[in-house]
Motif scaffolding. Sequence first.
Motif, PDB file in Angstrom:
ATOM      1  N   LEU A 101       0.832  -1.210   0.000  1.00 44.41           N
ATOM      2  CA  LEU A 101       0.000   0.000   0.000  1.00 44.41           C
ATOM      3  C   LEU A 101       0.863   1.256   0.000  1.00 44.41           C
ATOM      4  O   LEU A 101       0.600   2.212  -0.731  1.00 44.41           O
ATOM      5  CB  LEU A 101      -0.915   0.006   1.235  1.00 44.41           C
ATOM      6  CG  LEU A 101      -1.979  -1.099   1.314  1.00 44.41           C
ATOM      7  CD1 LEU A 101      -2.770  -0.989   2.606  1.00 44.41           C
ATOM      8  CD2 LEU A 101      -2.935  -1.016   0.126  1.00 44.41           C
ATOM      9  N   GLN A 102       1.932   1.234   0.836  1.00 43.74           N
ATOM     10  CA  GLN A 102       2.830   2.401   0.894  1.00 43.74           C
ATOM     11  C   GLN A 102       3.437   2.669  -0.486  1.00 43.74           C
ATOM     12  O   GLN A 102       3.479   3.786  -0.972  1.00 43.74           O
ATOM     13  CB  GLN A 102       3.973   2.135   1.896  1.00 43.74           C
ATOM     14  CG  GLN A 102       3.525   1.901   3.307  1.00 43.74           C
ATOM     15  CD  GLN A 102       2.868   3.131   3.912  1.00 43.74           C
ATOM     16  OE1 GLN A 102       3.433   4.222   3.902  1.00 43.74           O
ATOM     17  NE2 GLN A 102       1.662   2.968   4.412  1.00 43.74           N
ATOM     18  N   PHE A 103       3.898   1.572  -1.102  1.00 45.32           N
ATOM     19  CA  PHE A 103       4.525   1.694  -2.426  1.00 45.32           C
ATOM     20  C   PHE A 103       3.520   2.285  -3.434  1.00 45.32           C
ATOM     21  O   PHE A 103       3.830   3.196  -4.195  1.00 45.32           O
ATOM     22  CB  PHE A 103       4.995   0.308  -2.883  1.00 45.32           C
ATOM     23  CG  PHE A 103       5.420   0.255  -4.322  1.00 45.32           C
ATOM     24  CD1 PHE A 103       6.695   0.660  -4.696  1.00 45.32           C
ATOM     25  CD2 PHE A 103       4.541  -0.173  -5.316  1.00 45.32           C
ATOM     26  CE1 PHE A 103       7.084   0.626  -6.024  1.00 45.32           C
ATOM     27  CE2 PHE A 103       4.922  -0.201  -6.642  1.00 45.32           C
ATOM     28  CZ  PHE A 103       6.205   0.200  -6.999  1.00 45.32           C
ATOM     29  N   LEU A 104       2.287   1.743  -3.415  1.00 44.23           N
ATOM     30  CA  LEU A 104       1.279   2.189  -4.391  1.00 44.23           C
ATOM     31  C   LEU A 104       0.888   3.645  -4.153  1.00 44.23           C
ATOM     32  O   LEU A 104       0.611   4.381  -5.104  1.00 44.23           O
ATOM     33  CB  LEU A 104       0.042   1.277  -4.325  1.00 44.23           C
ATOM     34  CG  LEU A 104       0.288  -0.153  -4.822  1.00 44.23           C
ATOM     35  CD1 LEU A 104      -0.853  -1.083  -4.420  1.00 44.23           C
ATOM     36  CD2 LEU A 104       0.471  -0.182  -6.341  1.00 44.23           C
ATOM     37  N   MET A 105       0.884   4.070  -2.886  1.00 40.88           N
ATOM     38  CA  MET A 105       0.565   5.482  -2.617  1.00 40.88           C
ATOM     39  C   MET A 105       1.694   6.381  -3.122  1.00 40.88           C
ATOM     40  O   MET A 105       1.457   7.386  -3.771  1.00 40.88           O
ATOM     41  CB  MET A 105       0.335   5.690  -1.119  1.00 40.88           C
ATOM     42  CG  MET A 105      -1.057   5.255  -0.672  1.00 40.88           C
ATOM     43  SD  MET A 105      -1.462   5.855   0.970  1.00 40.88           S
ATOM     44  CE  MET A 105      -0.610   4.700   1.996  1.00 40.88           C
ATOM     45  N   LYS A 106       2.944   5.963  -2.825  1.00 39.55           N
ATOM     46  CA  LYS A 106       4.075   6.804  -3.235  1.00 39.55           C
ATOM     47  C   LYS A 106       4.216   6.884  -4.742  1.00 39.55           C
ATOM     48  O   LYS A 106       4.672   7.889  -5.279  1.00 39.55           O
ATOM     49  CB  LYS A 106       5.370   6.273  -2.610  1.00 39.55           C
ATOM     50  CG  LYS A 106       5.435   6.534  -1.123  1.00 39.55           C
ATOM     51  CD  LYS A 106       6.734   6.019  -0.522  1.00 39.55           C
ATOM     52  CE  LYS A 106       6.725   6.244   0.974  1.00 39.55           C
ATOM     53  NZ  LYS A 106       7.904   5.665   1.626  1.00 39.55           N
ATOM     54  N   GLN A 107       3.826   5.793  -5.436  1.00 37.68           N
ATOM     55  CA  GLN A 107       3.933   5.800  -6.898  1.00 37.68           C
ATOM     56  C   GLN A 107       2.726   6.475  -7.548  1.00 37.68           C
ATOM     57  O   GLN A 107       2.660   6.611  -8.758  1.00 37.68           O
ATOM     58  CB  GLN A 107       4.060   4.370  -7.423  1.00 37.68           C
ATOM     59  CG  GLN A 107       5.352   3.667  -7.049  1.00 37.68           C
ATOM     60  CD  GLN A 107       6.563   4.209  -7.792  1.00 37.68           C
ATOM     61  OE1 GLN A 107       6.493   4.549  -8.960  1.00 37.68           O
ATOM     62  NE2 GLN A 107       7.696   4.305  -7.091  1.00 37.68           N
ATOM     63  N   GLY A 108       1.735   6.840  -6.713  1.00 41.74           N
ATOM     64  CA  GLY A 108       0.589   7.562  -7.249  1.00 41.74           C
ATOM     65  C   GLY A 108      -0.502   6.679  -7.837  1.00 41.74           C
ATOM     66  O   GLY A 108      -1.224   7.097  -8.738  1.00 41.74           O
ATOM     67  N   TYR A 109      -0.643   5.440  -7.328  1.00 42.65           N
ATOM     68  CA  TYR A 109      -1.708   4.566  -7.848  1.00 42.65           C
ATOM     69  C   TYR A 109      -2.884   4.459  -6.878  1.00 42.65           C
ATOM     70  O   TYR A 109      -3.945   3.981  -7.233  1.00 42.65           O
ATOM     71  CB  TYR A 109      -1.168   3.166  -8.140  1.00 42.65           C
ATOM     72  CG  TYR A 109      -0.037   3.171  -9.144  1.00 42.65           C
ATOM     73  CD1 TYR A 109      -0.202   3.766 -10.393  1.00 42.65           C
ATOM     74  CD2 TYR A 109       1.199   2.607  -8.841  1.00 42.65           C
ATOM     75  CE1 TYR A 109       0.837   3.789 -11.308  1.00 42.65           C
ATOM     76  CE2 TYR A 109       2.233   2.626  -9.754  1.00 42.65           C
ATOM     77  CZ  TYR A 109       2.055   3.228 -10.983  1.00 42.65           C
ATOM     78  OH  TYR A 109       3.073   3.259 -11.891  1.00 42.65           O
ATOM     79  N   LEU A 110      -2.639   4.828  -5.587  1.00 43.18           N
ATOM     80  CA  LEU A 110      -3.733   4.820  -4.616  1.00 43.18           C
ATOM     81  C   LEU A 110      -3.695   6.137  -3.859  1.00 43.18           C
ATOM     82  O   LEU A 110      -2.613   6.691  -3.626  1.00 43.18           O
ATOM     83  CB  LEU A 110      -3.541   3.683  -3.596  1.00 43.18           C
ATOM     84  CG  LEU A 110      -3.767   2.236  -4.026  1.00 43.18           C
ATOM     85  CD1 LEU A 110      -3.466   1.299  -2.862  1.00 43.18           C
ATOM     86  CD2 LEU A 110      -5.191   1.998  -4.524  1.00 43.18           C
ATOM     87  N   ASP A 111      -4.881   6.631  -3.440  1.00 39.68           N
ATOM     88  CA  ASP A 111      -4.854   7.819  -2.582  1.00 39.68           C
ATOM     89  C   ASP A 111      -4.940   7.357  -1.124  1.00 39.68           C
ATOM     90  O   ASP A 111      -4.930   6.159  -0.841  1.00 39.68           O
ATOM     91  CB  ASP A 111      -5.983   8.778  -2.958  1.00 39.68           C
ATOM     92  CG  ASP A 111      -7.366   8.155  -2.721  1.00 39.68           C
ATOM     93  OD1 ASP A 111      -7.434   7.120  -2.020  1.00 39.68           O
ATOM     94  OD2 ASP A 111      -8.358   8.696  -3.254  1.00 39.68           O
ATOM     95  N   GLN A 112      -5.040   8.316  -0.204  1.00 40.04           N
ATOM     96  CA  GLN A 112      -4.974   7.947   1.218  1.00 40.04           C
ATOM     97  C   GLN A 112      -6.261   7.307   1.727  1.00 40.04           C
ATOM     98  O   GLN A 112      -6.349   6.928   2.890  1.00 40.04           O
ATOM     99  CB  GLN A 112      -4.591   9.163   2.057  1.00 40.04           C
ATOM    100  CG  GLN A 112      -3.093   9.421   1.968  1.00 40.04           C
ATOM    101  CD  GLN A 112      -2.673  10.579   2.852  1.00 40.04           C
ATOM    102  OE1 GLN A 112      -2.671  11.701   2.402  1.00 40.04           O
ATOM    103  NE2 GLN A 112      -2.333  10.301   4.096  1.00 40.04           N
ATOM    104  N   GLU A 113      -7.246   7.205   0.855  1.00 41.09           N
ATOM    105  CA  GLU A 113      -8.461   6.478   1.252  1.00 41.09           C
ATOM    106  C   GLU A 113      -8.505   5.106   0.591  1.00 41.09           C
ATOM    107  O   GLU A 113      -9.529   4.423   0.620  1.00 41.09           O
ATOM    108  CB  GLU A 113      -9.700   7.300   0.852  1.00 41.09           C
ATOM    109  CG  GLU A 113      -9.853   8.537   1.699  1.00 41.09           C
ATOM    110  CD  GLU A 113     -10.971   9.439   1.213  1.00 41.09           C
ATOM    111  OE1 GLU A 113     -11.562   9.130   0.154  1.00 41.09           O
ATOM    112  OE2 GLU A 113     -11.233  10.437   1.883  1.00 41.09           O
ATOM    113  N   GLY A 114      -7.378   4.733  -0.042  1.00 39.24           N
ATOM    114  CA  GLY A 114      -7.315   3.411  -0.674  1.00 39.24           C
ATOM    115  C   GLY A 114      -8.041   3.362  -2.001  1.00 39.24           C
ATOM    116  O   GLY A 114      -8.323   2.274  -2.518  1.00 39.24           O
TER     117      GLY A 114
END
Length: 1654
Positions: free
Chosen positions: A1359-1372
Amino acid sequence: MDLEEHVMFLERMSQLILSAVPKAEYSSLFNDFVESEFFLIDGDSLLATCVCEKSLKPGQELHFFYLVECYLTDLISKGGQFAIVFFKDAEYAYFNFPELLPLRTALILHLQHNTTIDVRTKFSGCLSQEWEIFLEDSYPYYLIVADEGLNHLQTHLFNFLITQSWAMKVNVVLSSGQTSDILRLYAYLMPSMYKNQKFFKENKKKIEMAYKTLIKQLEECRFSALESLFGNLKWKNMIEEGESNCLALQEMEDLCKLHCLSVVFLLHLPLSQRACTRVITSHWTKNIHTFLEMKKWCEYFILSNINICEFWNLNLIHLSDLSDELLLKNIAFYYENENVEGLHLNLGDVIMKDYEHLWNTVSKLVRKFAVGKPFPLRTTKLSFLEKNPSPIKDTAKENIPNLGFISMSCEVVDKFVGDLLTDLPFLKSDDPIVTSLVKHKEFDELVHWHSHRPLSDDYDRTKCQFDEKSRDPHHLRSLQKYQLFQRFYGNSLESVSPKIVVTQAVKPKNNFIAPKNKKAHETKAEIITRENKKRLIAKEEQKEEKKWSVLSFSIEEEMKENLNSGIKNLEEFLKSCKSNSVKFRVEMVALTACLKAWKEHCRGETTKDLNIAVQMMKRIHSLMEKYPELLQEADQQLIARCLKYLGFDELASSLYPTQVARDDMKKTDKYSIGIGPVRFQLQYMGHYLIRDERKDPDPRVQDFIPDTWQRELLDVVDNNESAVIVAPTSSGKTYASYYCMEKVLKESNEGVVVYVAPTKALVNQVAATVQNRFTKSLPNGEALCGVFTRDYRHDALNCQVLITVPACFEILLLAPHRQTWVKRIRYVIFDEVHCLGGEIGAEVWEHLLVMIRCPFLALSATISNPQHLTEWLQSVKHYWKQEDSTMGKNTAFKRNAGCCANSPKDYFQIKESYKVRLVLYGERYNDLEKHICSIKHHDIYFDHFHPCAALTTDHIEKYGFPSDLTLSPRETIQLYDTMFQFWESWPRAQEFDPEKFIHFKNKIVIKKLDARKYEESLKAELTSWIQNGHAEEAKMVLRNLSPDSGFSSENMLRMFPLLVEKLRKMEKLPALFFLFSLGDVEQTALRVKRCLEREQERQRPPKADKEAYDITNKLQKVKKSIEKLKTMDEKSQKNPRRVDQRLIYETEHNNLLKTLEKNLEMPQECTYANQKAIDTETLQMVFDRVKFTRKGAELKALARRGIGYHHSALNSKEKQLVEILFRKGFIRVVTATGTLALGINMPCKSVVFAQNSIYLDALNYRQMSGRAGRRGQDLLGDVYFFNIPLPKIEKLIKSNVPELRGQFPLGITLVLRLMLLASKGDDPEDAKAKVLSVLKHSLLSFKKPRVIKMLKLYFLFSLQFLMKQGYLDQEGKPMGFAGLVSHLHYHEPSNLVFVSFLVKGLFHNLCQPTGKGSRHFSQDVMEKLVLVLANLFGRRPLPAKFQETTVKFCQSKVFLDDLPEDFNDALHEYNMDVTKDFASFLLNVAKLADMKQEYQLPLSKINFTGKECEGSELVSHLMNCKEGRAAISPFVCLSGNSDGDLLLPNTPNDVLLRTVGINHTQAPVLWSQIFDNQGRRMPLNAYALDFYKHGSLTGLVQDNRMNEGAAYDLLKDFALTIKSLSVSLRELCENEDDNVVLAFEQLSDTFTEKLNGV
């Protein structure tokens, strides 16, 4: 041989090996195995590979031993069974590396004394006689060996070993380039080929000479090495040498003191303390090296002679930690730098005391001169270490920052990892990491892209075979043609008449119970129906009686002429007849005929043909068992007479006691067969024995009477339960699937059954069967059966029975907007569910089993731990039960509120069951007998192989008899006879005598079940021999059952046509021949065809060719004349004379054609085809379908000779041609790879294993041999082993099938796909429940809490990786290019890298058109684009060794260039970001490690824990690097590695803590360069780019060393990926003229065009 010739020959040998290296197949060494093949590891290759490990510093012995043990433990945990071999001669290679000599010797002693591994050191060299004998006896499947040594001399030694192994038919696996995951080890396998065997045979003398010369050369190194060190070892010389460049005695004394102190440190410091050692980077000065080398030689002499000095009684536990050069450096640095500068630290009492004791002991041993006092440690000023500006490695800088977590508020995350969140460090919302989360908007606005736009999924993209809505006549015609063919194909699979299914209302159904007496309550309608049925039966009986009276005369006459063919016809009639009374009469006629034939035969012959007796006994079996109620007294009298004639007096009188005293009975001796009735039935009638089958029909099954276990399956389906079903191939387990389909089809028009098959071939087959079995009239636009595979689909979402492969079903289950369809699913059938433990896509099977909410049937023939699997599935169903009750409440609430109007109408009426049953059945319908083919005097002989010959007494004692090792009745008799022979005073011999055995007593008819009881009793008796002190006798029995067939050195593939011909003569065709190399499958089939063609040429009359030529010429002339008359007729009025003339010509034309056909006709013995099996029209229809395919012409030519081949690189039409014609009986010889074993319905009489391979394992053996013996046609199946060594055959027969073990279940892209489903699903509750089910229920973590915790942390990392790469926001919620990444889920991590390149604008920089306003791109741009894509999606590493090749390539470049510079920089940046995150994740996971185990060596379990040494200031000073050692193994820290090393590219897995269960393969990085275990770069194969440039498959075969079929498959995949990218980019971009989109479209078109060209 002089030296130059010798060098040239060694070069020739190197080239032979080098030419094999690039063709090496990269494959898994353990194929889903519990216990692997027995293999060997060359100890010196193991040593060379571990010594080169990049994390290991020279001189750190304990770390080296840890690496060796990690590797061996990994092999053992995966089921490896092996021995390690150290050759005596190999030691000579180390005389140039004295530091490795004691290490090698210590390694051997350590493995021998501290582990249970089988270590062989008695062989002098690989050309020795004893080694050859050992290989013949143990027959290892492969030998793991290095392709490069520590210097060129050692490389030559390895080359000799490789060449010799090949000569002995042992395959070679390279020790370099291996990679490992949870279940498998992948490596380069170089099989032993005939040409390698030939090379050794032809050059044997030269090889032996070259080897002797090499060993001599190596021996000379020893003398020169020793002389330079010890040559001047005299007192006088040493004093004089003191003034030269060696150390003076005084300095030597200082160094010895330091060494003694380091030894005391090793004794007292636990590993936890030593792991914190500081690292000195300075090197030893030159003159120290001499001392160190002498020390190593001394260690070597002592270790080598340990066995001689047994009276020393040494404890060898700490052999792995004899010296630590890095520790010695550390101590030396302190005394010559820090101590001198005034840092005085105490040693501590304990260390000081032991050090003094040790030094005093040394003083006593040195008698010639005084060595001084123990203190001070340094008396001289000489520096031992070179000066260095930064002598101490600063590991503080290398610490990994613990990055902290970005918070995410999302229900799925809270539910799955909520329990961990409290303990984790979270970042504040204003932290720079949080505020700088990637925004894709900037890129979107820049180029008019919509990255968030939902993409069409794989379902939309898959080619639709027929447009379901089109009304175009051409479309409709092809659809009609397709459906017609499917029915024909289905009919070839099973001759079942199609059933019309009508929807009925669902009634709650109880289990089927035998009907009670219903007469009292029968309605009028029921009475009428019953009476009608009775009348129909009577009518049918009359018809059959008439038919028999017509046929009886001709059959009786035929039986007089030739009993066998008469009986054959009679049995054909019996098969079609339904009336018992007619069948009974027919059997009586046959019995009378047999008796008559037997009498006549015995009067004339002295040797008896027991075949007639067998036929007679078969009739008696039939009459007594099937029609006992019809037997009259006269019939019994006849049967008694028959038994008497056979010599079975006791049985005759037990049946009909009144003595039949007639003249012809007095001389019955001459008619008697001379053996007892039981022995006769077991030995000669084994496979005819009557199987125990139920007599009572089951109203649910029309075509046959199901067995008890099959009825249980029907109950499972009736009750909506789930089941795991394990039953042998062809035992009839698939019937339950069709019953299940029928049930759902009857229930409604909405319900769906999904049938999941592992391969496309099986999908096509099942689809055809379903279309042939069922027809149903459905509303417009709905279909009964649909198909969805990666290549095509039709009617997939508008059908009621969907046949698909796991990956495609997963796409539908994970697609957020397909959930309404998913809810229609009533049942899922998983065929061949053991693929759950398979190599490719195994985790997909897991996801499916945990995501479906409906009941399922999971079928397999081969699982050894079905209980474990069932328990796991029960836990999943328990989860769904809870979820459903929660959701049921919510749904009921919504339904009352009227929200649920659109749900399928009967969704809530069907009673859900959460029960998972396990149904086991072990009995095969027909017996299997095994035979070994051996070659003697250029001919092939067959020896029967008794299954018990595969066993040893040790195996029986340890494991008992394998559960599926069954004997045929004649093999049981053979076992009894052998036991009787080898233990003369066997007390229970009488009891087990077949005539006296309790279950056979006074039985006229012996059944299969009785024979099975006899077999079990004999096995139990033999086991008790072994347990009760008669193991020697048992050994003799087993040894005597083994055939004495030698292993031939002939070119076996050349003998192949002879083998096929022999089987034809023995009437053992149709047969399947399994080979495991694509090339050989095709070559052997073609070789058989050429052989038949040569035979036809030989048989052709000498003038036949000239005759054919003349006829052809005449034909052409006549044709011309006809044409001429035709045109004349068209131009002018019809002339009667011309019409006559034309008729004459046409008649002549037809006659000539017939003559030509006859001339060219194949003689019967020059083809294996059965011409009668299929009519010409049907044959032509099958042939027409492959008119335009790649292999079509070749397959047709083979088929005309009755031959076919079948492998994965054929397309579906080509495979179907072979399957249909084989099943119809037209083709009778098929060579195939293992793909045929997976469920494809191709039963045959015989199965032949014609090639040994790593893929021929216990699982495949059972799957393949299961094809032998066609149910309903053959009562006995034959399995032949051709070119398979005896030890391997024994292994196959006694090995267990694999246990199913879980894979690592998660991946970054899977997590993204799950989050997509959770946030965008049509039904949010349902979607979240499915996501949580996948996360919580992996087979890997079942009953393993520690693994669950590790997976939770990995999920958080993802999840951390996907958020940092811009594929998920902080609400998943998904954002940016999440859709594109998840669409390319097949290609992780390349999909992530591709998108990062796209976002950085690199593709926009690259894709510049030829001119302004142009939409076309230059060749140069296209090639660069292919280069980038090949580096991402076409990665196939070649062994590093291949780079040394001197061969000139003709068409290809072969080695792929690196990425263009800007792409390479971007990739490096991406990798570093990921690595930092992954390293931070590893720090968190490290807390789960079991530190007790981490301080032990993994294999020998030697413990290095202990109380830390606190009283010594020096120890605290030297071991002060406590930071940065959290995530890596303490053993690895000894070489000065720290957590910071996790950030380096290609970090080996051994660096990590091993009890955490995570390794580097789980990090989504893509290193541009790959290195093997020895640190050599492994180039990538440039096949995709090369093909794009030259468009030639042949080029790839010649230069890139690829198999043609495999290359074609890879190119097809590559083309599909480009196509998928181009479609996705077009959907995401609204600008019609975007250069990137245009470039990808141009590339896709060009590449596909080139591929279609081949």
